[in-house]
Structures are given as structure tokens and as C-alpha cells.
Scaffold this motif. Structure first.
Motif, mmCIF file in Angstrom:
data_model
loop_
_atom_site.group_PDB
_atom_site.id
_atom_site.type_symbol
_atom_site.label_atom_id
_atom_site.label_comp_id
_atom_site.label_asym_id
_atom_site.label_seq_id
_atom_site.Cartn_x
_atom_site.Cartn_y
_atom_site.Cartn_z
ATOM 1 N N TYR A 71 84.674 -84.673 -2.346
ATOM 2 C CA TYR A 71 83.678 -83.861 -3.046
ATOM 3 C C TYR A 71 84.299 -83.200 -4.275
ATOM 4 C CZ TYR A 71 80.547 -80.009 -4.089
ATOM 5 O OH TYR A 71 79.722 -79.120 -4.733
ATOM 6 N N ALA A 72 83.647 -83.346 -5.405
ATOM 7 C CA ALA A 72 84.103 -82.695 -6.640
ATOM 8 C C ALA A 72 83.542 -81.286 -6.672
ATOM 9 C CB ALA A 72 83.630 -83.486 -7.852
ATOM 10 N N GLY A 73 84.421 -80.318 -6.763
ATOM 11 C CA GLY A 73 84.002 -78.922 -6.802
ATOM 12 C C GLY A 73 83.791 -78.445 -8.227
ATOM 13 N N ALA A 74 83.917 -77.151 -8.401
ATOM 14 C CA ALA A 74 83.657 -76.515 -9.689
ATOM 15 C C ALA A 74 84.647 -76.947 -10.778
ATOM 16 C CB ALA A 74 83.707 -75.005 -9.527
ATOM 17 N N PHE A 75 85.815 -77.438 -10.402
ATOM 18 C CA PHE A 75 86.836 -77.819 -11.383
ATOM 19 C C PHE A 75 86.831 -79.314 -11.689
ATOM 20 C CE2 PHE A 75 88.607 -74.085 -9.120
ATOM 21 C CZ PHE A 75 88.478 -73.187 -10.155
ATOM 22 N N GLY A 76 85.829 -80.017 -11.215
ATOM 23 C CA GLY A 76 85.730 -81.447 -11.479
ATOM 24 C C GLY A 76 86.265 -82.266 -10.326
ATOM 25 N N PRO A 77 86.435 -83.565 -10.555
ATOM 26 C CA PRO A 77 86.874 -84.461 -9.486
ATOM 27 C C PRO A 77 88.274 -84.113 -8.975
ATOM 28 C CG PRO A 77 86.218 -85.693 -11.446
ATOM 29 C CD PRO A 77 86.192 -84.257 -11.806
ATOM 30 N N VAL A 78 88.500 -84.433 -7.724
ATOM 31 C CA VAL A 78 89.835 -84.282 -7.137
ATOM 32 C C VAL A 78 90.746 -85.314 -7.796
ATOM 33 C CG1 VAL A 78 91.190 -84.473 -5.025
ATOM 34 C CG2 VAL A 78 88.903 -83.454 -4.935
ATOM 35 N N GLU A 79 91.922 -84.852 -8.226
ATOM 36 C CA GLU A 79 92.917 -85.729 -8.839
ATOM 37 C C GLU A 79 94.257 -85.356 -8.230
ATOM 38 O OE1 GLU A 79 93.443 -86.597 -13.331
ATOM 39 O OE2 GLU A 79 94.984 -85.118 -12.819
ATOM 40 N N THR A 80 94.951 -86.321 -7.653
ATOM 41 C CA THR A 80 96.227 -86.017 -7.017
ATOM 42 C C THR A 80 97.375 -86.753 -7.694
ATOM 43 O OG1 THR A 80 95.955 -87.780 -5.383
ATOM 44 C CG2 THR A 80 95.175 -85.574 -4.760
ATOM 45 N N LEU A 81 98.517 -86.092 -7.665
ATOM 46 C CA LEU A 81 99.771 -86.656 -8.147
ATOM 47 C C LEU A 81 100.622 -86.996 -6.930
ATOM 48 C CD1 LEU A 81 100.563 -84.001 -10.920
ATOM 49 C CD2 LEU A 81 99.479 -86.232 -11.220
ATOM 50 N N PRO A 82 101.676 -87.795 -7.100
ATOM 51 C CA PRO A 82 102.571 -88.056 -5.965
ATOM 52 C C PRO A 82 103.111 -86.754 -5.372
ATOM 53 C CG PRO A 82 102.984 -89.621 -7.702
ATOM 54 C CD PRO A 82 102.023 -88.592 -8.268
ATOM 55 N N ALA A 83 103.484 -86.796 -4.109
ATOM 56 C CA ALA A 83 103.816 -85.605 -3.319
ATOM 57 C C ALA A 83 105.065 -84.850 -3.758
ATOM 58 C CB ALA A 83 103.958 -85.995 -1.848
ATOM 59 N N VAL A 84 106.014 -85.524 -4.400
ATOM 60 C CA VAL A 84 107.300 -84.894 -4.720
ATOM 61 C C VAL A 84 107.511 -84.852 -6.234
ATOM 62 C CG1 VAL A 84 109.802 -84.972 -4.376
ATOM 63 C CG2 VAL A 84 108.260 -85.715 -2.542
ATOM 64 N N THR A 85 107.830 -83.661 -6.723
ATOM 65 C CA THR A 85 108.149 -83.448 -8.133
ATOM 66 C C THR A 85 109.666 -83.450 -8.276
ATOM 67 O OG1 THR A 85 106.193 -82.077 -8.398
ATOM 68 C CG2 THR A 85 107.921 -81.822 -10.038
ATOM 69 N N CYS A 86 110.183 -84.180 -9.264
ATOM 70 C CA CYS A 86 111.630 -84.274 -9.474
ATOM 71 C C CYS A 86 111.978 -83.918 -10.915
ATOM 72 C CB CYS A 86 112.121 -85.688 -9.193
ATOM 73 S SG CYS A 86 111.782 -86.288 -7.548
ATOM 74 N N VAL A 87 113.042 -83.161 -11.062
ATOM 75 C CA VAL A 87 113.625 -82.877 -12.375
ATOM 76 C C VAL A 87 115.098 -83.213 -12.246
ATOM 77 C CG1 VAL A 87 114.105 -81.143 -14.143
ATOM 78 C CG2 VAL A 87 111.982 -81.012 -12.816
ATOM 79 N N GLY A 88 115.542 -84.202 -13.003
ATOM 80 C CA GLY A 88 116.923 -84.641 -12.902
ATOM 81 C C GLY A 88 117.617 -84.666 -14.240
ATOM 82 N N ARG A 89 118.888 -84.332 -14.211
ATOM 83 C CA ARG A 89 119.724 -84.403 -15.419
ATOM 84 C C ARG A 89 120.621 -85.616 -15.261
ATOM 85 N NH1 ARG A 89 122.086 -80.904 -19.605
ATOM 86 N NH2 ARG A 89 124.200 -81.615 -19.957
ATOM 87 N N PHE A 90 120.560 -86.496 -16.257
ATOM 88 C CA PHE A 90 121.318 -87.738 -16.227
ATOM 89 C C PHE A 90 122.319 -87.778 -17.369
ATOM 90 C CE2 PHE A 90 117.387 -88.672 -14.053
ATOM 91 C CZ PHE A 90 117.755 -89.508 -13.007
ATOM 92 N N ARG A 91 123.433 -88.485 -17.135
ATOM 93 C CA ARG A 91 124.463 -88.695 -18.153
ATOM 94 C C ARG A 91 124.877 -90.163 -18.141
ATOM 95 N NH1 ARG A 91 127.432 -83.996 -19.906
ATOM 96 N NH2 ARG A 91 126.588 -82.174 -18.909
ATOM 97 N N SER A 92 125.346 -90.622 -19.282
ATOM 98 C CA SER A 92 125.838 -91.988 -19.395
ATOM 99 C C SER A 92 126.830 -92.035 -20.544
ATOM 100 C CB SER A 92 124.671 -92.952 -19.638
ATOM 101 O OG SER A 92 125.109 -94.288 -19.636
ATOM 102 N N GLU A 93 127.340 -93.224 -20.813
ATOM 103 C CA GLU A 93 128.238 -93.358 -21.957
ATOM 104 C C GLU A 93 127.440 -93.148 -23.243
ATOM 105 O OE1 GLU A 93 128.354 -98.164 -22.465
ATOM 106 O OE2 GLU A 93 129.637 -97.279 -20.937
ATOM 107 N N ALA A 94 128.136 -92.924 -24.331
ATOM 108 C CA ALA A 94 127.492 -92.614 -25.612
ATOM 109 C C ALA A 94 126.509 -93.700 -26.031
ATOM 110 C CB ALA A 94 128.543 -92.425 -26.696
#
Length: 143
Positions: A71-94
């Protein structure tokens, strides 16, 4: 020491030096997941990543959005994202071949979403994470 090493589709290896995981909707007390809420969540994650890792470029891997038949409520249709949020810092060679390989490393902070809480590693990382255009997104820094 890296938490994990991810092999990108380009063949470049990148080291995961820091990872923050959280439940995508862990703090949702009222309402339901919708486009506006998700957009605000993503914008907040990007601001937080920029603040936490100043001087490091931040890249969002656009998350898949699902629209369950609810059911779409007052804020519009239900929209879901994947369950886990990730923030990662990556490094590599130049990235720049003119930079000394001993004195320079490239770095990038990535925000992405995944269905389960697992550390990306090797070739088993989320396909969107493995498809990063490292040479276009990352920047070099002198050690």
C-alpha cells in the motif's frame, strides 16, 4: 594491513582499508521506505563520507531500488534499498604512471548497498563494486 583485497573487472587489485556497515533502515521509527526517505539517506551518507575522509574522492554506486506491491501511503509508493549500507575506503597503486610507485598510492571512498553483511573480497564482491572505473574516480596521494 588491508581488511580485504578486491579484484576489479579491469584486473586492478584494490585494498579495503576501512569498512563501515549499517542497517539501511535500522533507525526508521515511523513511516516506511520511500523515494524521498531513500534519497535523504543517500545524501546523508555521502556528506558523512566526505566529512569522515576529507581529501578523498567519494563515489556512490547507485543502489538497486525495489518497489514491493504494498500500500502506498502519504509519501508515495514503497521503495526499498538493499538491507546493508557500506562505506569503504580503498587504496591501490598510483593511477598516474608518471608517479613513483613507491611514493604514491591512489585512494577512493565508495558508498554502496548490498543484501547481506559480508566483507567484499577477491572476485566475490558485488558486481557493481567490481565494475568501478578506478582510473577515472580515484586520486593519487603522496605517502
Amino acid at each position: 594491513m588491508a581488511l580485504a583485497r578486491v579484484v576489479l573487472s579491469s584486473g586492478r587489485s584494490v585494498d579495503l582499508s576501512e569498512l563501515r556497515m549499517s542497517s539501511t533502515y535500522g533507525g526508521l521509527l515511523e513511516g516506511y521506505p520511500c523515494k524521498r526517505l531513500n534519497d535523504l539517506r543517500i545524501a546523508g551518507l555521502l556528506r558523512s563520507a566526505e566529512h569522515t575522509f576529507p581529501g578523498t574522492p567519494v563515489h556512490l554506486i547507485p543502489p538497486p531500488r525495489e518497489y514491493p506491491d504494498q500500500y502506498a501511503g502519504a509519501f508515495g509508493p514503497v521503495e526499498t534499498l538493499p538491507a546493508v549500507t557500506c562505506v569503504g575506503r580503498f587504496r591501490s597503486e598510483a593511477v598516474d604512471p608518471a608517479h613513483d610507485r613507491v611514493l604514491y598510492r591512489s585512494h577512493l571512498t565508495v558508498v554502496w548497498f548490498q543484501p547481506a553483511p559480508h566483507v567484499p573480497s577477491g572476485c566475490d564482491a558485488e558486481p557493481a563494486l567490481r565494475d568501478l572505473s578506478w582510473e577515472l574516480l580515484a586520486t593519487d596521494e603522496e605517502l
